[in-house]
Write a protein that holds these residues in place. Structure first.
Motif, mmCIF file in Angstrom:
data_model
loop_
_atom_site.group_PDB
_atom_site.id
_atom_site.type_symbol
_atom_site.label_atom_id
_atom_site.label_comp_id
_atom_site.label_asym_id
_atom_site.label_seq_id
_atom_site.Cartn_x
_atom_site.Cartn_y
_atom_site.Cartn_z
ATOM 1 N N LYS A 133 0.633 -1.195 -0.067
ATOM 2 C CA LYS A 133 -0.373 0.131 -0.417
ATOM 3 C C LYS A 133 1.003 1.401 0.114
ATOM 4 O O LYS A 133 2.031 0.936 1.002
ATOM 5 C CB LYS A 133 -1.280 0.184 1.217
ATOM 6 C CG LYS A 133 -2.247 1.383 0.899
ATOM 7 C CD LYS A 133 -3.015 0.828 2.916
ATOM 8 C CE LYS A 133 -4.103 1.931 2.344
ATOM 9 N NZ LYS A 133 -4.631 1.780 3.102
ATOM 10 N N THR A 138 2.106 5.057 0.017
ATOM 11 C CA THR A 138 1.823 5.861 2.096
ATOM 12 C C THR A 138 2.222 6.620 1.207
ATOM 13 O O THR A 138 2.453 7.769 -0.888
ATOM 14 C CB THR A 138 3.429 5.945 2.710
ATOM 15 O OG1 THR A 138 4.842 6.417 1.767
ATOM 16 C CG2 THR A 138 3.537 4.709 3.275
ATOM 17 N N TRP A 180 2.103 11.157 0.054
ATOM 18 C CA TRP A 180 2.961 12.598 -0.093
ATOM 19 C C TRP A 180 2.338 13.137 0.491
ATOM 20 O O TRP A 180 1.323 13.751 0.355
ATOM 21 C CB TRP A 180 2.925 12.805 -1.427
ATOM 22 C CG TRP A 180 3.831 13.787 -1.836
ATOM 23 C CD1 TRP A 180 4.372 14.715 -1.998
ATOM 24 C CD2 TRP A 180 4.959 13.543 -1.696
ATOM 25 N NE1 TRP A 180 5.165 15.519 -2.137
ATOM 26 C CE2 TRP A 180 5.967 14.410 -1.619
ATOM 27 C CE3 TRP A 180 6.642 12.622 -1.582
ATOM 28 C CZ2 TRP A 180 7.297 14.752 -1.945
ATOM 29 C CZ3 TRP A 180 7.681 12.608 -1.389
ATOM 30 C CH2 TRP A 180 7.714 13.236 -2.324
#
Length: 55
Positions: A46, A48, A50
């Motif tokens: 998955k 992350t 920004w």
């Protein structure tokens, strides 16, 4: 204008296409790919989000 007459160029195109299709293409397809396919399942991670510094 001779370039608009397709009679001589069509046979040249057809001969080139048949040469590529029946002679060159099988020889090219015999080369092995440097990246062989593996049977391992793909691991999906998955991503992350920004963090935008200006918001």
């Amino acid at each position: 204008m001779p370039q608009l007459n397709p009679a001589p160029w069509f046979l040249i195109m057809l001969a080139t296409w048949l040469t590529f299709s029946f002679i060159l293409q099988p020889k090219i397809l015999l080369f092995s790919s440097p990246n062989s396919l593996s049977n391992t399942p793909l691991i999906t991670t998955k991503p992350t989000p920004w963090n935008w510094p200006w918001t």
